[in-house]
Design a protein around this motif. Structure first.
Motif, PDB file in Angstrom:
ATOM      1  N   UNK A  68       9.685  -6.939   2.786  1.00 56.09           N
ATOM      2  CA  UNK A  68       8.920  -7.494   3.906  1.00 56.09           C
ATOM      3  C   UNK A  68       8.015  -8.643   3.491  1.00 56.09           C
ATOM      4  N   UNK A  69       7.792  -8.796   2.170  1.00 58.80           N
ATOM      5  CA  UNK A  69       6.889  -9.813   1.628  1.00 58.80           C
ATOM      6  C   UNK A  69       5.454  -9.624   2.111  1.00 58.80           C
ATOM      7  N   UNK A  70       5.114  -8.376   2.412  1.00 60.44           N
ATOM      8  CA  UNK A  70       3.759  -8.046   2.856  1.00 60.44           C
ATOM      9  C   UNK A  70       2.914  -7.569   1.676  1.00 60.44           C
ATOM     10  N   UNK A  71       1.647  -7.967   1.659  1.00 62.71           N
ATOM     11  CA  UNK A  71       0.706  -7.586   0.613  1.00 62.71           C
ATOM     12  C   UNK A  71      -0.332  -6.643   1.200  1.00 62.71           C
ATOM     13  N   UNK A  72      -0.489  -5.478   0.601  1.00 58.73           N
ATOM     14  CA  UNK A  72      -1.378  -4.443   1.121  1.00 58.73           C
ATOM     15  C   UNK A  72      -2.368  -4.001   0.055  1.00 58.73           C
ATOM     16  N   UNK A  73      -3.647  -3.982   0.383  1.00 58.02           N
ATOM     17  CA  UNK A  73      -4.667  -3.499  -0.551  1.00 58.02           C
ATOM     18  C   UNK A  73      -4.693  -1.978  -0.532  1.00 58.02           C
ATOM     19  N   UNK A  74      -4.520  -1.375  -1.724  1.00 62.34           N
ATOM     20  CA  UNK A  74      -4.531   0.086  -1.840  1.00 62.34           C
ATOM     21  C   UNK A  74      -5.892   0.617  -2.259  1.00 62.34           C
ATOM     22  N   UNK A  75      -6.563  -0.081  -3.147  1.00 60.69           N
ATOM     23  CA  UNK A  75      -7.886   0.326  -3.602  1.00 60.69           C
ATOM     24  C   UNK A  75      -8.596  -0.882  -4.207  1.00 60.69           C
ATOM     25  N   UNK A  76      -9.912  -0.843  -4.207  1.00 61.20           N
ATOM     26  CA  UNK A  76     -10.715  -1.883  -4.854  1.00 61.20           C
ATOM     27  C   UNK A  76     -11.463  -1.315  -6.060  1.00 61.20           C
ATOM     28  N   UNK A  77     -11.066  -0.135  -6.523  1.00 66.63           N
ATOM     29  CA  UNK A  77     -11.758   0.517  -7.635  1.00 66.63           C
ATOM     30  C   UNK A  77     -11.644  -0.301  -8.921  1.00 66.63           C
ATOM     31  N   UNK A  78     -12.693  -0.268  -9.717  1.00 67.61           N
ATOM     32  CA  UNK A  78     -12.678  -0.933 -11.013  1.00 67.61           C
ATOM     33  C   UNK A  78     -11.752  -0.186 -11.971  1.00 67.61           C
ATOM     34  N   UNK A  79     -11.014  -0.951 -12.776  1.00 61.84           N
ATOM     35  CA  UNK A  79     -10.139  -0.353 -13.778  1.00 61.84           C
ATOM     36  C   UNK A  79      -8.825   0.163 -13.250  1.00 61.84           C
ATOM     37  N   UNK A  80      -8.568   0.015 -11.950  1.00 67.36           N
ATOM     38  CA  UNK A  80      -7.370   0.602 -11.334  1.00 67.36           C
ATOM     39  C   UNK A  80      -6.079  -0.018 -11.866  1.00 67.36           C
ATOM     40  N   UNK A  81      -6.148  -1.248 -12.358  1.00 62.13           N
ATOM     41  CA  UNK A  81      -4.933  -1.924 -12.787  1.00 62.13           C
ATOM     42  C   UNK A  81      -4.501  -1.642 -14.207  1.00 62.13           C
ATOM     43  N   UNK A  82      -5.259  -0.800 -14.930  1.00 60.34           N
ATOM     44  CA  UNK A  82      -4.923  -0.513 -16.316  1.00 60.34           C
ATOM     45  C   UNK A  82      -4.012   0.701 -16.422  1.00 60.34           C
ATOM     46  N   UNK A  83      -2.768   0.479 -16.852  1.00 62.01           N
ATOM     47  CA  UNK A  83      -1.809   1.559 -17.103  1.00 62.01           C
ATOM     48  C   UNK A  83      -1.555   2.416 -15.865  1.00 62.01           C
ATOM     49  N   UNK A  84      -1.495   1.777 -14.695  1.00 55.84           N
ATOM     50  CA  UNK A  84      -1.192   2.507 -13.463  1.00 55.84           C
ATOM     51  C   UNK A  84       0.195   3.126 -13.560  1.00 55.84           C
ATOM     52  N   UNK A  85       0.369   4.307 -12.970  1.00 55.43           N
ATOM     53  CA  UNK A  85       1.636   5.022 -13.036  1.00 55.43           C
ATOM     54  C   UNK A  85       2.207   5.227 -11.635  1.00 55.43           C
ATOM     55  N   UNK A  86       3.542   5.177 -11.534  1.00 55.87           N
ATOM     56  CA  UNK A  86       4.237   5.357 -10.269  1.00 55.87           C
ATOM     57  C   UNK A  86       5.257   6.479 -10.422  1.00 55.87           C
ATOM     58  N   UNK A  87       5.352   7.364  -9.437  1.00 57.06           N
ATOM     59  CA  UNK A  87       6.320   8.457  -9.494  1.00 57.06           C
ATOM     60  C   UNK A  87       7.736   7.922  -9.414  1.00 57.06           C
ATOM     61  N   UNK A  88       8.713   8.736  -9.835  1.00 60.08           N
ATOM     62  CA  UNK A  88      10.111   8.298  -9.865  1.00 60.08           C
ATOM     63  C   UNK A  88      10.622   7.858  -8.501  1.00 60.08           C
ATOM     64  N   UNK A  89      10.149   8.508  -7.430  1.00 60.37           N
ATOM     65  CA  UNK A  89      10.596   8.143  -6.086  1.00 60.37           C
ATOM     66  C   UNK A  89       9.762   7.017  -5.475  1.00 60.37           C
ATOM     67  N   UNK A  90       8.738   6.560  -6.208  1.00 59.86           N
ATOM     68  CA  UNK A  90       7.930   5.444  -5.751  1.00 59.86           C
ATOM     69  C   UNK A  90       6.874   5.785  -4.724  1.00 59.86           C
TER      70      UNK A  90
END
Length: 307
Positions: A68-90
């Motif tokens: 869709x080329x849409x950008x969605x903010x999920x969180x503004x927490x500090x440090x959230x972008x370090x080693x983020x993990x995603x489940x196998x089903x996404x």
């Protein structure tokens, strides 16, 4: 970090094919983020259908949907972008949230269910959150050498996968709920950027003093050098991607994306010195790679592994 403005004309190879040491590059295209947006440390979902990006200070998480080329903010927490993990089903995302109390940094572990929007806190403010991962809807965290698990979706796991972690610079493996010191090169070295392969058979790690990445068995035996490769990540079970970067003490002066076979036999430069490319992440089927440039542009590279 100061932003560097540079030309990216050499990346206009979208319609060409590149062959190199077992990897066929199909395309390399810039993601069309809004003009006011930039992105860093991108993480590609296992299926390759969306990308998570963060700020250059690792603050916040935004989800870019490739369809869709849409950008969605999920969180503004500090440090959230370090080693983020995603489940196998996404569907499930786990991330750090940092806060400061009495000048000390604390880290909590939070999750977001992308389908329901539900947010959960798995580990409360901690000084010792060392590693976390997701398997079939169950979040697993290593805190001060101890395993914590919480099932948020799916069936209960029949067994807990091995998790590698770093505590005070030393490399550990947690298997069968027991955590043991591994540190394959000895405790005189400091370790970083560790993870277990998707099939649970191999361990990836980086030795700071040597400046090299390695793959070994889970017990640290049969280690294979991948050479200079920073911020290494698994791309499937047979390949590792990372970057080879240099700086002048203030800013990056060069950086390229490199793929190395997990057995150390093949090494492929996927970008060149015409662009400062950093922080790659690959899809689980080893067909896509995302990375960012020093000025916050996000690129999606499609590849094919040559058998």
């Amino acid at each position: 970090m100061k932003k560097i403005i540079f030309a990216i004309c050499a990346l206009l190879i979208m319609s060409t094919l590149t062959y190199s040491q077992g990897i066929r590059m199909i395309s390399n295209e810039q993601i069309p983020l809004p003009k006011t947006e930039s992105g860093y440390s991108p993480v590609l979902s296992p299926a390759g259908d969306y990308i998570l990006i963060t700020g250059n200070d690792l603050k916040g998480l935004r989800k870019y949907d490739l369809a869709t080329k849409q950008l969605q903010t999920l969180t503004t927490d500090k440090g959230a972008g370090f080693d983020v993990q995603i489940s196998d089903d996404g569907n499930l995302i786990a991330y750090r949230s940092q806060s400061y109390k009495d000048k000390l940094r604390y880290t909590s572990l939070k999750t977001i269910d992308l389908k329901s929007g539900k947010q959960s806190e798995i580990v409360k403010d901690s000084r010792d959150l060392e590693k976390f991962t997701i398997k079939n809807g169950t979040v697993m965290a290593i805190e001060k050498g101890k395993l914590k698990t919480k099932r948020l979706a799916g069936k209960q796991l029949s067994d807990i996968p091995a998790i590698s972690s770093v505590q005070k610079g030393q490399l550990y493996i947690t298997k069968d709920r027991k955590t043991n010191l591994i540190s394959p090169a000895g405790t005189g070295y400091n370790y970083l950027w560790t993870s277990v392969s998707p099939d649970g058979q191999k361990m990836l790690y980086y030795i700071i003093e040597q400046g090299k990445a390695y793959v070994s068995n889970l017990d640290g035996s049969n280690s294979v050098s991948l050479g200079v490769l920073r911020a290494p990540k698994w791309m499937g079970n047979d390949w590792v991607i990372g970057m080879v970067d240099y700086d002048n003490g203030e800013v990056l002066t060069s950086s390229k994306i490199v793929a190395v076979a997990a057995n150390g036999n093949h090494r492929t430069d996927l970008t060149n010195d015409s662009v400062i490319a950093t922080n790659p992440s690959g899809s689980s089927d080893a067909t896509k790679i995302v990375y960012n440039t020093a000025d916050g542009k996000i690129f999606l590279m499609k590849i094919e592994i040559q058998k």
